[in-house]
Design a protein around this motif. Structure first.
Motif, mmCIF file in Angstrom:
data_model
loop_
_atom_site.group_PDB
_atom_site.id
_atom_site.type_symbol
_atom_site.label_atom_id
_atom_site.label_comp_id
_atom_site.label_asym_id
_atom_site.label_seq_id
_atom_site.Cartn_x
_atom_site.Cartn_y
_atom_site.Cartn_z
ATOM 1 N N ASP A 42 0.874 -1.185 0.000
ATOM 2 C CA ASP A 42 0.000 0.000 0.000
ATOM 3 C C ASP A 42 0.907 1.229 0.000
ATOM 4 O O ASP A 42 1.652 1.463 0.960
ATOM 5 N N THR A 43 0.897 1.987 -1.091
ATOM 6 C CA THR A 43 1.798 3.148 -1.193
ATOM 7 C C THR A 43 1.044 4.465 -1.089
ATOM 8 O O THR A 43 1.570 5.514 -1.462
ATOM 9 N N GLU A 44 -0.191 4.409 -0.631
ATOM 10 C CA GLU A 44 -0.982 5.644 -0.520
ATOM 11 C C GLU A 44 -0.226 6.672 0.337
ATOM 12 O O GLU A 44 0.309 6.360 1.397
ATOM 13 N N LEU A 45 -0.182 7.913 -0.169
ATOM 14 C CA LEU A 45 0.496 8.995 0.552
ATOM 15 C C LEU A 45 -0.548 9.778 1.345
ATOM 16 O O LEU A 45 -1.631 10.057 0.831
ATOM 17 N N HIS A 46 -0.198 10.131 2.567
ATOM 18 C CA HIS A 46 -1.146 10.853 3.421
ATOM 19 C C HIS A 46 -0.547 12.195 3.824
ATOM 20 O O HIS A 46 0.660 12.337 3.946
ATOM 21 N N GLY A 47 -1.417 13.172 4.014
ATOM 22 C CA GLY A 47 -0.965 14.487 4.500
ATOM 23 C C GLY A 47 -0.065 15.207 3.524
ATOM 24 O O GLY A 47 0.898 15.861 3.910
ATOM 25 N N LEU A 48 -0.364 15.097 2.223
ATOM 26 C CA LEU A 48 0.465 15.793 1.223
ATOM 27 C C LEU A 48 0.340 17.306 1.389
ATOM 28 O O LEU A 48 -0.746 17.827 1.616
ATOM 29 N N GLU A 49 1.456 17.987 1.228
ATOM 30 C CA GLU A 49 1.444 19.453 1.229
ATOM 31 C C GLU A 49 0.778 19.946 -0.045
ATOM 32 O O GLU A 49 0.992 19.365 -1.113
ATOM 33 N N PRO A 50 0.000 21.029 0.038
ATOM 34 C CA PRO A 50 -0.527 21.605 -1.210
ATOM 35 C C PRO A 50 0.613 22.117 -2.081
ATOM 36 O O PRO A 50 1.648 22.544 -1.560
ATOM 37 N N ILE A 51 0.434 22.066 -3.397
ATOM 38 C CA ILE A 51 1.451 22.611 -4.303
ATOM 39 C C ILE A 51 1.586 24.117 -4.054
ATOM 40 O O ILE A 51 0.658 24.761 -3.560
ATOM 41 N N ALA A 52 2.754 24.654 -4.417
ATOM 42 C CA ALA A 52 3.077 26.044 -4.067
ATOM 43 C C ALA A 52 2.056 27.036 -4.628
ATOM 44 O O ALA A 52 1.778 28.063 -4.010
ATOM 45 N N LEU A 128 -9.815 13.154 -12.918
ATOM 46 C CA LEU A 128 -8.509 12.570 -13.223
ATOM 47 C C LEU A 128 -8.618 11.064 -13.367
ATOM 48 O O LEU A 128 -9.547 10.448 -12.831
ATOM 49 N N LEU A 129 -7.638 10.495 -14.044
ATOM 50 C CA LEU A 129 -7.521 9.033 -14.063
ATOM 51 C C LEU A 129 -6.937 8.615 -12.716
ATOM 52 O O LEU A 129 -5.864 9.078 -12.341
ATOM 53 N N PRO A 130 -7.637 7.742 -11.958
ATOM 54 C CA PRO A 130 -7.129 7.360 -10.634
ATOM 55 C C PRO A 130 -6.030 6.311 -10.732
ATOM 56 O O PRO A 130 -5.629 5.923 -11.832
ATOM 57 N N ARG A 131 -5.560 5.829 -9.577
ATOM 58 C CA ARG A 131 -4.622 4.706 -9.543
ATOM 59 C C ARG A 131 -5.208 3.534 -10.333
ATOM 60 O O ARG A 131 -6.416 3.362 -10.403
ATOM 61 N N ARG A 152 0.465 7.120 -10.653
ATOM 62 C CA ARG A 152 -0.280 8.384 -10.633
ATOM 63 C C ARG A 152 -0.653 8.692 -9.190
ATOM 64 O O ARG A 152 -0.633 7.810 -8.339
ATOM 65 N N HIS A 153 -1.066 9.951 -8.973
ATOM 66 C CA HIS A 153 -1.692 10.282 -7.697
ATOM 67 C C HIS A 153 -3.011 9.520 -7.572
ATOM 68 O O HIS A 153 -3.748 9.370 -8.560
ATOM 69 N N SER A 154 -3.325 9.068 -6.361
ATOM 70 C CA SER A 154 -4.703 8.633 -6.114
ATOM 71 C C SER A 154 -5.570 9.888 -6.111
ATOM 72 O O SER A 154 -5.055 11.015 -6.005
ATOM 73 N N LEU A 155 -6.864 9.710 -6.197
ATOM 74 C CA LEU A 155 -7.746 10.887 -6.183
ATOM 75 C C LEU A 155 -7.602 11.641 -4.861
ATOM 76 O O LEU A 155 -7.601 12.873 -4.838
ATOM 77 N N ALA A 156 -7.444 10.891 -3.764
ATOM 78 C CA ALA A 156 -7.291 11.552 -2.454
ATOM 79 C C ALA A 156 -5.988 12.351 -2.409
ATOM 80 O O ALA A 156 -5.946 13.467 -1.882
ATOM 81 N N GLU A 157 -4.930 11.795 -2.981
ATOM 82 C CA GLU A 157 -3.650 12.526 -3.006
ATOM 83 C C GLU A 157 -3.760 13.786 -3.856
ATOM 84 O O GLU A 157 -3.266 14.857 -3.480
#
Ligand code: GLY
Ligand code: MN
Ligand code: MN
Length: 489
Positions: A42-52, A128-131, A152-157
């Protein structure tokens, strides 16, 4: 999001995908298909920072929402374009989509859905196209499966990074077909989305949306100015790279120069912002020489017009005309210095409140004066300018808006651009040139085959302007000294 754009998820096939689209991978055993479903972390990323730029993209969407109240707005990123058979060109998201989302996913679509009238405004969703699904084989058997093209990013990411709710783009065309109410779409990027909207949109109304987005980009925010400066700084380094290999380029061709600059663009940025013009000798008189397959000879000039595009898709657009062996001949210097003087006059005319045309007029006047002085066209200068006779040797405009597109804001209305007024935050090129074609019998033989352009990227400030590309010398003696320095390493 209104219910109209939230249909049932399309039925997913229970059948595993057993063949890639091009049919080259038939005969997948059930055992392998089963095996490929599991054993993945499971490589889901959590708590991603918003892009600049997330704060700025929200402001841009708010401005768009205010301009088109009560209407559904559809802004696609675009799709891959075939280069040959089953290979594609590198994807570059549409400027409109990237400007409003900060995202660059192929096939992405931004939809601004109008809220019920009482609330006003719009709700944004990015489609977007999801995982890739691992259960049905999409992950490894489909041409766009992540095993083939990358994670790709998951939709949540995506939602966390962009600050915009994200949904599966495969739901969108069906939803758009069913939706009712006024809608506009930015055309030219995604044929499937346009087909889904075909009986709901008009060319005229869609064009109003495109024009609005073109004009909205004229004044750059702080983030954009920072990105443009980054693009320029990388481009300065790319020009230095070229000067360092000029001796080698003499032994090869303009191609070597093109490749050298491209290396810098790919290492530091996303790409080149437009086809590099690497024009040696008489090729410099061809305004958009991008074949770049000619020889580079000592004694000739090299006109290099190139720009790095940043990872956020802002591009520089800089030209220097350099003596290949490091020293201008007398005539090359005379022509170069005239173009330099014209550029100085043009840059001096860039300030808030000035008419957009002022810098063009200022540069053209200097060029006309020089051409009269050299006896190439009969004066007086006023008559030359009135009839536009100088244009035989300087056909193009003296500059243009610069941003995510090299020729930015290209579909803005005349009153907002060519007939408009400069404001702080606008960024434009000032790029006068003189070009004496190799077969121009109206000029002395020694002029023939000489082309000079000098192009810089100028930001309109509160009290005048700032040359973002001042890091590259422009005056002829300074160019020579800089080339000598750079060549020595
Ligand atoms: N590089 C194209 C232009 O200067 O407009
Ligand atoms: Mn330009
Ligand atoms: Mn240019």
């Amino acid at each position: 999001m209104s219910e109209e754009l939230s249909p049932e998820t399309p039925e997913e096939s229970e059948e595993p995908i057993k063949q890639r689209k091009n049919g080259l991978y038939p005969g997948v055993s059930d055992e392998l298909a089963e095996n490929m479903k599991t054993g993945w972390a499971d490589t889901e990323l959590h708590g991603l920072e918003p892009i600049a730029q997330a704060r700025h993209t929200a402001d841009r969407r708010a401005a768009l929402s205010a301009r088109f109240p009560g209407e559904r707005l559809v802004i696609p990123a675009g799709n891959l374009k075939v280069r040959s058979n089953d290979t594609e060109y590198a994807f570059r998201a549409s400027t409109e989509y990237a400007y409003l989302t900060g995202d660059q996913s192929q096939d992405g679509v931004l939809v601004l859905e109008p809220r019920p009238e009482a609330d006003g405004g719009h709700d944004a969703t990015v489609y977007l196209l999801p995982r890739s699904n691992r259960e049905n084989g999409e992950f490894w058997l489909d041409g766009q499966g992540e095993l083939w093209v990358g994670r790709r990013h998951s939709l949540a990411e995506a939602e966390q990074a962009l600050g915009i709710p994200a949904k599966d783009v495969r739901e969108l065309t069906a939803a758009l077909k069913e939706a009712t109410g006024p809608v506009r779409c930015v055309r030219g990027h995604d044929a499937a989305i346009e087909a889904a909207l075909t009986d709901k949109v008009t060319a005229e109304r869609d064009e109003e949306l495109r024009v609005h987005l073109s004009e909205a980009r004229a004044v750059k925010d702080d983030f954009e100015i920072g990105e443009l400066q980054k693009a320029v700084d990388s481009t300065v380094r790319g020009f230095e790279d070229v000067v360092k290999i000029l001796d080698k380029a003499e032994a090869t061709s303009e191609r070597y120069i093109e490749g050298t600059f491209f290396l810098r663009a790919r290492v530091e940025g996303n790409d080149i912002g437009y086809g590099s013009i690497c024009a040696a000798g008489p090729h410099a008189t061809t305004l958009h020489w991008v074949r770049n397959d000619g020889d580079v000879r000592s004694g000739d000039l090299l006109l290099l017009d190139a720009g790095v595009e940043t990872h956020t898709l802002y591009t520089a657009d800089i030209t220097r005309t350099l003596p290949v062996n490091g020293t201008f001949t007398d005539l090359q210097r005379t022509i170069y210095d005239a173009v330099y003087e014209a550029q100085e006059a043009g840059i001096a005319a860039v300030r808030p409140g000035a008419k957009y045309r002022d810098f063009h007029d200022a540069s053209q006047r200097v060029l006309a004066e020089k051409l009269v002085e050299w006896g190439l066209v009969e004066g007086p200068v006023e008559k030359v300018l009135e009839l536009g006779l100088q244009r035989r040797w300087t056909l193009h405009g003296t500059g243009h808006m610069l941003g995510m597109d090299v020729h930015d804001c290209a579909v803005a209305r005349r009153e907002a651009y060519a007939d408009g007024t400069l404001e702080p935050g606008m960024c434009l090129t000032v790029e006068p040139g003189l070009y004496f074609q190799a077969d121009d019998l109206t000029v002395p033989e020694e002029y023939r085959g000489i082309g000079v352009r000098i192009e810089d990227d100028i930001l309109v400030t509160e009290d005048g302007n700032r040359n973002l590309s001042a890091g590259l010398p422009r005056r002829s003696d300074e160019v020579e000294a800089w080339m000598a320095r750079v060549k020595q390493g």
